[in-house]
Design a protein around this motif. Structure first.
Motif, PDB file in Angstrom:
ATOM      1  N   LEU A 172      17.474  26.070  39.600  1.00 38.19           N
ATOM      2  CA  LEU A 172      18.814  26.355  39.093  1.00 38.19           C
ATOM      3  C   LEU A 172      18.902  27.793  38.586  1.00 38.19           C
ATOM      4  O   LEU A 172      19.805  28.549  38.956  1.00 38.19           O
ATOM      5  N   LEU A 173      17.952  28.184  37.741  1.00 38.68           N
ATOM      6  CA  LEU A 173      17.981  29.547  37.194  1.00 38.68           C
ATOM      7  C   LEU A 173      17.609  30.591  38.251  1.00 38.68           C
ATOM      8  O   LEU A 173      18.134  31.705  38.242  1.00 38.68           O
ATOM      9  N   GLY A 174      16.713  30.224  39.172  1.00 39.59           N
ATOM     10  CA  GLY A 174      16.331  31.154  40.233  1.00 39.59           C
ATOM     11  C   GLY A 174      17.497  31.517  41.126  1.00 39.59           C
ATOM     12  O   GLY A 174      17.674  32.681  41.518  1.00 39.59           O
ATOM     13  N   ASN A 175      18.341  30.519  41.441  1.00 40.42           N
ATOM     14  CA  ASN A 175      19.519  30.798  42.263  1.00 40.42           C
ATOM     15  C   ASN A 175      20.531  31.657  41.499  1.00 40.42           C
ATOM     16  O   ASN A 175      21.215  32.498  42.080  1.00 40.42           O
ATOM     17  N   SER A 176      20.618  31.438  40.188  1.00 44.53           N
ATOM     18  CA  SER A 176      21.513  32.268  39.373  1.00 44.53           C
ATOM     19  C   SER A 176      21.028  33.716  39.350  1.00 44.53           C
ATOM     20  O   SER A 176      21.829  34.653  39.341  1.00 44.53           O
ATOM     21  N   MET A 177      19.712  33.893  39.372  1.00 44.32           N
ATOM     22  CA  MET A 177      19.156  35.252  39.410  1.00 44.32           C
ATOM     23  C   MET A 177      19.596  35.991  40.676  1.00 44.32           C
ATOM     24  O   MET A 177      19.821  37.206  40.653  1.00 44.32           O
ATOM     25  N   GLN A 178      19.713  35.253  41.792  1.00 45.74           N
ATOM     26  CA  GLN A 178      20.181  35.878  43.025  1.00 45.74           C
ATOM     27  C   GLN A 178      21.574  36.452  42.830  1.00 45.74           C
ATOM     28  O   GLN A 178      21.877  37.570  43.257  1.00 45.74           O
ATOM     29  N   SER A 179      22.455  35.662  42.213  1.00 43.45           N
ATOM     30  CA  SER A 179      23.824  36.134  41.967  1.00 43.45           C
ATOM     31  C   SER A 179      23.825  37.380  41.085  1.00 43.45           C
ATOM     32  O   SER A 179      24.558  38.343  41.332  1.00 43.45           O
ATOM     33  N   LEU A 180      22.995  37.367  40.055  1.00 44.85           N
ATOM     34  CA  LEU A 180      22.920  38.511  39.147  1.00 44.85           C
ATOM     35  C   LEU A 180      22.362  39.744  39.844  1.00 44.85           C
ATOM     36  O   LEU A 180      22.786  40.872  39.580  1.00 44.85           O
ATOM     37  N   ASN A 181      21.410  39.534  40.739  1.00 47.06           N
ATOM     38  CA  ASN A 181      20.800  40.664  41.446  1.00 47.06           C
ATOM     39  C   ASN A 181      21.789  41.351  42.383  1.00 47.06           C
ATOM     40  O   ASN A 181      21.578  42.495  42.784  1.00 47.06           O
ATOM     41  N   LYS A 182      22.857  40.630  42.759  1.00 45.01           N
ATOM     42  CA  LYS A 182      23.854  41.213  43.657  1.00 45.01           C
ATOM     43  C   LYS A 182      25.057  41.772  42.900  1.00 45.01           C
ATOM     44  O   LYS A 182      26.036  42.168  43.507  1.00 45.01           O
ATOM     45  N   CYS A 183      24.957  41.773  41.580  1.00 44.47           N
ATOM     46  CA  CYS A 183      26.018  42.383  40.763  1.00 44.47           C
ATOM     47  C   CYS A 183      25.817  43.896  40.683  1.00 44.47           C
ATOM     48  O   CYS A 183      24.692  44.384  40.738  1.00 44.47           O
ATOM     49  N   PHE A 184      26.919  44.613  40.531  1.00 45.03           N
ATOM     50  CA  PHE A 184      26.855  46.055  40.303  1.00 45.03           C
ATOM     51  C   PHE A 184      28.071  46.465  39.471  1.00 45.03           C
ATOM     52  O   PHE A 184      29.095  46.888  39.989  1.00 45.03           O
ATOM     53  N   TYR A 185      27.939  46.315  38.175  1.00 47.22           N
ATOM     54  CA  TYR A 185      29.067  46.554  37.273  1.00 47.22           C
ATOM     55  C   TYR A 185      29.478  48.016  37.142  1.00 47.22           C
ATOM     56  O   TYR A 185      30.646  48.301  36.826  1.00 47.22           O
ATOM     57  N   PRO A 186      28.587  48.997  37.375  1.00 47.79           N
ATOM     58  CA  PRO A 186      29.056  50.392  37.309  1.00 47.79           C
ATOM     59  C   PRO A 186      30.233  50.670  38.246  1.00 47.79           C
ATOM     60  O   PRO A 186      31.057  51.540  37.955  1.00 47.79           O
ATOM     61  N   ALA A 187      30.329  49.940  39.361  1.00 43.32           N
ATOM     62  CA  ALA A 187      31.412  50.184  40.321  1.00 43.32           C
ATOM     63  C   ALA A 187      32.777  49.869  39.736  1.00 43.32           C
ATOM     64  O   ALA A 187      33.791  50.431  40.161  1.00 43.32           O
ATOM     65  N   THR A 188      32.826  48.953  38.759  1.00 42.73           N
ATOM     66  CA  THR A 188      34.122  48.578  38.168  1.00 42.73           C
ATOM     67  C   THR A 188      34.230  48.980  36.698  1.00 42.73           C
ATOM     68  O   THR A 188      35.150  48.548  36.002  1.00 42.73           O
ATOM     69  N   ALA A 189      33.294  49.795  36.231  1.00 46.68           N
ATOM     70  CA  ALA A 189      33.287  50.180  34.814  1.00 46.68           C
ATOM     71  C   ALA A 189      34.551  50.933  34.414  1.00 46.68           C
ATOM     72  O   ALA A 189      34.918  50.952  33.230  1.00 46.68           O
ATOM     73  N   TYR A 190      35.254  51.522  35.382  1.00 42.75           N
ATOM     74  CA  TYR A 190      36.497  52.225  35.072  1.00 42.75           C
ATOM     75  C   TYR A 190      37.539  51.283  34.461  1.00 42.75           C
ATOM     76  O   TYR A 190      38.446  51.709  33.747  1.00 42.75           O
ATOM     77  N   LEU A 191      37.397  49.988  34.718  1.00 39.28           N
ATOM     78  CA  LEU A 191      38.375  49.021  34.233  1.00 39.28           C
ATOM     79  C   LEU A 191      38.339  48.860  32.717  1.00 39.28           C
ATOM     80  O   LEU A 191      39.303  48.368  32.126  1.00 39.28           O
ATOM     81  N   LYS A 192      37.247  49.262  32.090  1.00 37.58           N
ATOM     82  CA  LYS A 192      37.188  49.110  30.633  1.00 37.58           C
ATOM     83  C   LYS A 192      38.196  50.020  29.930  1.00 37.58           C
ATOM     84  O   LYS A 192      38.523  49.800  28.767  1.00 37.58           O
ATOM     85  N   GLU A 193      38.705  51.003  30.670  1.00 39.89           N
ATOM     86  CA  GLU A 193      39.723  51.889  30.118  1.00 39.89           C
ATOM     87  C   GLU A 193      41.128  51.409  30.464  1.00 39.89           C
ATOM     88  O   GLU A 193      42.117  51.985  30.011  1.00 39.89           O
ATOM     89  N   ASN A 194      41.223  50.356  31.261  1.00 41.18           N
ATOM     90  CA  ASN A 194      42.526  49.857  31.698  1.00 41.18           C
ATOM     91  C   ASN A 194      43.190  49.083  30.557  1.00 41.18           C
ATOM     92  O   ASN A 194      42.577  48.192  29.957  1.00 41.18           O
ATOM     93  N   LYS A 195      44.449  49.420  30.243  1.00 39.34           N
ATOM     94  CA  LYS A 195      45.121  48.802  29.091  1.00 39.34           C
ATOM     95  C   LYS A 195      45.331  47.300  29.288  1.00 39.34           C
ATOM     96  O   LYS A 195      45.369  46.542  28.312  1.00 39.34           O
ATOM     97  N   ASP A 196      45.462  46.859  30.532  1.00 36.02           N
ATOM     98  CA  ASP A 196      45.699  45.439  30.797  1.00 36.02           C
ATOM     99  C   ASP A 196      44.405  44.637  30.907  1.00 36.02           C
ATOM    100  O   ASP A 196      44.358  43.468  30.495  1.00 36.02           O
ATOM    101  N   TYR A 197      43.387  45.240  31.483  1.00 36.78           N
ATOM    102  CA  TYR A 197      42.191  44.460  31.816  1.00 36.78           C
ATOM    103  C   TYR A 197      40.907  44.959  31.157  1.00 36.78           C
ATOM    104  O   TYR A 197      39.824  44.452  31.448  1.00 36.78           O
ATOM    105  N   GLY A 198      41.016  45.954  30.288  1.00 36.59           N
ATOM    106  CA  GLY A 198      39.827  46.533  29.670  1.00 36.59           C
ATOM    107  C   GLY A 198      38.998  45.526  28.893  1.00 36.59           C
ATOM    108  O   GLY A 198      37.776  45.408  29.108  1.00 36.59           O
ATOM    109  N   SER A 199      39.623  44.765  28.015  1.00 28.44           N
ATOM    110  CA  SER A 199      38.866  43.799  27.209  1.00 28.44           C
ATOM    111  C   SER A 199      38.323  42.670  28.071  1.00 28.44           C
ATOM    112  O   SER A 199      37.244  42.122  27.799  1.00 28.44           O
TER     113      SER A 199
END
Length: 844
Positions: free
Chosen positions: A731-758
């Protein structure tokens, strides 16, 4: 295996990738030269905190300072096309090395299982289990495969050329790839979807299943021609029968697909019997084989059904077998026996079709039935059930005003027709999506009785409930217990061998309840349904509705089925396979055999070997239950966030899934204008998070749940559970696969967005928390540290598509910041989707 992977895949890709630069196409050298520069700019840009827009605009200022907007966009589209082909090349290299990077005779293989059973004196027990066990892989028409058929053909040829290190052929195929379009101009029809998947039946599964069965039975000294369980390995087939939310599948489609399946398997038989004919040149035998050859030919090519069913063909083949033994000492008997076994396995059906429809459609149909009959619908469910069961006949079709209701009734007529022409095997199940009550099952049961079963003593159809949401999974045992005791349904089950198939939805379960809760709820539901079924003298068969990614029940399925324990009925493994998972895991004979054997071995090991790692103790169960509930609360809070649906609708590429032309079904079930969470299909739901490189359904709530338990000083309990329980580790090993395919820097600009930042901050914190806590629980320095080959594959794929991720986010960011949607930016988002999802292979 990791060193082999690095040599056979990673280094080969570096070498062959350079061939693109020499292709004789306009601007390809320029694109291929500029792309690595963009890749470096993306990598360094994200490391330094730049936004996608800053990266792309900065790149153009440096590389194309005087370029017009049109020329800059043209270059982006050329880069997208270039990367798409790099992904194809990498897929082909990885597939070509399949046998080298996977131990085909190692753990999980049929060979290893037999060796272990023999050494443990369990050979006879294994043989007995094989006589009743079954693995059924159901190919679905769910659209997660972006390669059109022409590209899949090139991939096959490219893989073969790479196996032979044929640089000349590789170069030619790369040229062909450069000229071949990757996009379907129009959505495929349901029939076209079916035909594209039948290719796998004819070219992969026919050979692979036969190969496994023949090797297995020969090794266990079991005669092929009398083997009593030819359904040990099966292929299910949903295209043409799956109507859930797809109005384009009609009763005519079902009949056409069944006919295609029949002709396809007859083509396989015709090829085989022609080869057999070259050996069977003896008196008393030759004339029978020639008769069979001509009979198959006439049935296939002349529409003269010499053979109406497999029994008639088998009768001739067995007659030839007797003559071969009597007159010729069994010369070439093994060839004839192998062909007899194939006919027993695949019959005249080839794949097992299922019909599927949403319970709400049946509710609506019955409402019109009662309206036509002048019956006022009762208010309570028990009374409504009585009303349904009391109906003795249905109104004639002209009385129905709703055309869709007419079509639903005609679908039951299609079941009868295909059973007559292809045999009952081809279509004998009706699956009810979104099944929430006994009434939903009995509505279909009664419809089948009044149509397909009219005038017959027994109904030739199994009614299969599909439980999907967390609440439905919890209530499923009580629903089935009530049905088992209902006299009319109990009698029906007796006529069907006292066997009940129940489908469980991993995809929609995860969408509804989050990763931990969904997987735990399904295991608990299986255990309780097993108990309830046994108490009522019913053999229950579980059919798992899984997708490719871990967020939809994918990931390491071998470990999952090996970990289910004694409390779950283990007579069959049934699972859906879709999209890239078909082509990646079952698209070639080597991979098909390997993965089929892994599932077969998992189920058999679970029966033969009972140990602590497979069976959860009560304290372990309590711990997982507590963790799952904590994760569920965290996911529910997130799902109920006021920005959850707006974010999906207005920020992610969700709306573009309907424009990809990869599948015939609509984007969502409902017809309304606005987006409703309950109408949203699991595939675009999970796929949208995957495009954003956020993969929410594959981990959200995991980190929060672990952190809460850690605050109570219970980290060591979780670490011990991870070491001792195969289920929890998987269960946790499969979740690790999902996490390994994440790349949050690509959407980090959204933290400055007034609607979706939080909202973005909420996701990112849970991502960081989950990574940290999973490393602590697994006691590894890095996620997937115990599977370096898969981790490396993911890393290379993510690096290949990093420019596409950046281009897509550049377009999304620009539209959000400028407050308007330009057609060219929308097209960039859409075109980037193909390469991103193809590179992921399991779409997460």
């Amino acid at each position: 295996m990791y060193n082999t992977y690095d040599t056979e895949v990673a280094k080969r890709f570096t070498i062959y990738n350079s061939l693109f630069l020499d292709l004789p196409f306009h601007d390809i050298f320029r694109t291929g030269t500029l792309l690595p520069i963009l890749g470096t700019a993306c990598q360094k840009g994200f490391e330094s905190g730049k936004t996608p827009r800053e990266i792309i605009e900065g790149y153009f200022e440096e590389m194309m300072p005087n370029g017009t907007e049109e020329k800059r966009n043209d270059l982006l589209f050329q880069m997208i096309q270039y990367v798409e082909r790099q992904v194809v090349l990498f897929d082909s290299i990885e597939d070509a090395a399949y046998e080298k990077i996977n131990d085909l005779g190692g753990k999980g293989s049929a060979k290893a299982l037999i060796n272990r059973a023999e050494s443990d004196h369990k050979k006879e027990e294994l043989i007995e289990k094989l006589k009743s066990f079954s693995v059924r892989l159901t190919l679905t028409a769910h659209p997660t495969q972006f390669y059109p058929g022409s590209v899949l053909g090139i991939i096959t040829d490219l893989e073969n050329a790479i196996r032979q290190d044929d640089l000349g052929q590789i170069n030619l195929l790369l040229q062909q790839l450069g000229k071949t379009g990757f996009i379907n101009r129009e959505k495929p029809s349901p029939l076209e979807e079916a035909v594209s998947l039948i290719w796998y039946l004819e070219n992969v599964f026919y050979q692979s299943i036969s190969d496994i069965m023949i090797r297995l039975l020969n090794r266990l000294d079991q005669p092929l021609h009398t083997w009593e369980n030819p359904g040990l390995l099966k292929v299910g087939f949903w295209p043409g029968g799956d109507r859930d939310g797809n109005p384009f599948v009609t009763h005519t489609t079902t009949i056409e697909v069944a006919e295609k399946l029949k002709k396809s398997v007859l083509r396989c038989y015709y090829r085989d019997i022609r080869k057999l004919r070259r050996r069977m040149t003896f008196s008393h035998v030759e004339e029978i084989i020639v008769k069979a050859l001509k009979g198959i030919y006439s049935t296939l090519f002349e529409d003269k059904p010499v053979y109406k069913n497999k029994e008639e063909l088998l009768s001739d083949l067995l007659q030839a077998r007797e003559a071969l033994i009597k007159y010729h000492n069994g010369l070439f008997l093994e060839l004839l026996d192998e062909f007899i076994l194939k006919v027993k396995i695949f019959g005249f059906h080839f794949g097992y079709m299922d019909m599927r429809q949403d319970s709400r459609k049946h509710d609506s149909l019955w409402e019109e039935v009662f309206k036509i009959k002048g019956i006022e619908l009762a208010e309570t469910e028990p009374e409504q059930i009585e009303q349904v069961l009391a109906v003795q006949s249905l109104p004639d079709l002209p009385y129905f005003k709703d055309e869709f209701h007419k079509e639903m009734l005609q679908s039951f007529g299609a079941i009868e027709k295909v059973q007559e022409t292809n045999g009952e095997d081809v279509l004998h199940r009706y699956i009810i999506s979104n099944c929430q009550s006994a009434k939903h099952l009995l509505e279909v049961f009664k419809l089948a009785q009044l149509t397909l079963g009219e005038g017959k003593q027994n109904l030739t159809l199994d009614v299969v409930p599909l439980f999907e949401t967390i609440d439905d999974l919890a209530e499923a045992p009580e629903i089935m217990d009530w049905l088992y005791k209902l006299p009319v349904y109990k009698k029906h089950l007796a006529s069907r061998g006292n066997k009940q198939t129940i489908m469980l939805g991993f995809s929609d379960g995860t969408k509804d309840g989050g990763y931990l809760k969904a997987n735990w709820s399904i295991l608990r539901a299986k255990e309780e349904l097993t108990r309830v079924s046994k108490d009522n003298g019913i053999e229950v068969v579980f059919f798992d509705g899984r997708g490719g990614p871990p967020a939809r029940g994918g990931g390491n399925m071998h470990n999952f089925y090996a970990s289910l324990g004694e409390k779950v009925e283990n007579s069959e493994i049934q699972v859906t396979i879709q999209g890239q998972t078909i082509s990646a895991n079952y698209g070639k004979q080597a991979s098909c055999i390997y993965n089929f054997e892994q599932l077969l071995s998992a189920g058999l090991e679970n029966h033969l070997y009972s140990d602590a790692e497979r069976n959860l103790s009560q304290s372990q169960r309590d711990l997982i239950e507590e963790l799952a509930n904590l994760g569920y609360e965290s996911y529910k809070d997130f799902k109920n966030h006021p920005k959850f649906v707006p974010y999906l609708e207005h920020v992610t590429p969700l709306k573009y899934f309907g424009k990809t032309n990869i599948g015939s079904r609509p984007l969502k079930r409902g017809k309304g204008e606005g987006l409703k969470f309950e109408d949203l299909r699991a595939i675009p739901f999970v796929g949208s998070w995957a495009q954003m490189k956020q993969n929410i359904p594959g981990y959200y709530g995991v980190g929060s749940a672990i952190e809460l338990m850690e605050k109570e000083g219970r980290t060591e309990e979780l670490q011990k559970l991870y070491q001792d329980s195969l289920f929890f580790r998987t269960l946790l090993g499969n979740s690790m696969q999902s996490l390994n395919k994440c790349f949050y820097p690509a959407t980090a600009y959204l933290k400055e967005n007034k609607d979706y930042g939080s909202f973005w901050e909420l996701m990112f914190r849970e991502y960081e928390r989950s990574v940290e806590k999973l490393k602590e629980v697994s006691q590894m320095d890095e996620l997937m540290g115990d599977n370096k080959a898969i981790k490396t594959s993911i890393a290379i794929r993510e690096k290949i598509v990093l420019p596409l991720i950046t281009i897509q986010q550049y377009a999304i960011q620009t539209m959000l910041e400028e407050g308007k949607s330009k057609e060219v930016l929308q097209k960039l988002i859409l075109r980037s989707m193909f390469g991103i999802i193809n590179a992921a292979r399991n779409a997460a």
